[in-house]
Scaffold this motif. Structure first.
Motif, PDB file in Angstrom:
ATOM      1  N   GLU A 176       0.826  -1.198   0.000  1.00 25.40           N
ATOM      2  CA  GLU A 176       0.000   0.000   0.000  1.00 25.40           C
ATOM      3  C   GLU A 176       0.866   1.255   0.000  1.00 25.40           C
ATOM      4  N   GLN A 179       1.053   3.886  -3.085  1.00 22.07           N
ATOM      5  CA  GLN A 179       0.729   5.273  -2.766  1.00 22.07           C
ATOM      6  C   GLN A 179       1.859   6.191  -3.187  1.00 22.07           C
ATOM      7  N   GLY A 216      -2.873  -3.905  -6.514  1.00 19.29           N
ATOM      8  CA  GLY A 216      -2.428  -2.538  -6.307  1.00 19.29           C
ATOM      9  C   GLY A 216      -2.108  -1.842  -7.615  1.00 19.29           C
TER      10      GLY A 216
END
Length: 267
Positions: free
Chosen positions: A199, A203, A238
């Motif tokens: 994550e 990001q 992702g």
């Protein structure tokens, strides 16, 4: 804006000195599992990528490599066997570059237009080889982030200011370890610990995109992913979210580096 992609079988570097019976496993997973997952995602999202692929991977996984070529993805040079460039003498570096081009002609049917050095390693002579062998672009250096540029050789002077030479005719698409999935996402005991937060990694990729989209003029975002790394279930999800985020912005173009080279102007 576009992400370039790495080989179907990223082989552990000979520099590691490690010999294990499972060393082929990451490459096998990348070729047999990661490549199909990536190609399916790219087709859905309309991504034309650049796969920087060692000749060794082409020869070891010919079926997976043929799927990449048949999908219309660009193939760029990435060494003969992902060799440790700084360990090579001049004769060997020249010979392996020649074998790399021969390997592309044999397995891909065309000369590569772009070069990415294995592990982004360079010597003081590495840039001369793509120049002398007719490459259009390189994507190995970190002298910028969102804007292509012409790299300059540098004479390092430790007790004085270093001196830059004339800009190369090669166009450089800059890279960054912050925009690479391998350091955080791949675990090879004794070589790369990895196991970072996916994550956080995605990001970070998205933050780079958002900054470039809002604040740069005609930026190029070069995200580097490896099929054996990003092809894992949690990573491919992702990446899918990231591509969906990017494609939700007007004017975004997922293109190969050679396509960007062909449309790039110095002004």
């Amino acid at each position: 804006m576009r992400p370039p992609w790495w080989p179907p079988g990223h082989q552990p570097s000979p520099r590691s000195g490690r010999h294990r019976p499972d060393h082929g496993v990451p490459g096998e997973f990348g070729a047999e599992v990661g490549v199909p997952r990536l190609l399916a995602l790219f087709e859905r999202c309309g991504v034309s990528g650049t796969w920087c692929t060692p000749v060794h991977s082409m020869a070891t996984f010919p079926d997976a490599f043929r799927r990449i070529v048949d999908a219309g993805q660009e193939i760029a040079a990435h060494g003969c066997y992902h060799e440790a460039v700084p360990s090579l003498d001049l004769e060997t570096e020249v010979r392996l570059m020649e074998k790399t081009i021969e390997g592309h002609l044999k397995h891909a049917g065309v000369r590569p237009r772009g070069y990415r050095s294995p592990a982004w390693d360079f010597t003081e002579r590495t840039l001369e080889l793509p120049e002398r062998t007719g490459f259009d672009w390189d994507s190995s250096l970190m002298g910028g982030d969102f804007q292509p540029y012409h790299p300059r050789p540098v004479e390092v002077r430790w007790e004085e200011g270093s001196v830059f030479g004339a800009p190369s005719p090669i166009l450089e698409f800059p890279v960054s370890w912050y925009l690479d999935d391998f350091p955080a996402g791949e675990c090879i005991p004794g070589i790369n610990q990895g196991l970072g937060s996916s994550e956080v990694m995605f990001q970070r990729f998205q933050d780079h995109f958002d900054y470039a989209y809002a604040r740069e003029s005609n930026p190029v975002l070069a995200i580097t992913v490896h099929p054996q790394t990003v092809g894992r279930a949690h990573h491919i999800l992702g990446l899918e979210r990231l591509l969906d985020h990017m494609s939700g912005h007007d004017g975004v173009w997922f293109a190969s580096l050679s396509d960007i080279y062909d449309t790039w102007t110095e002004d």
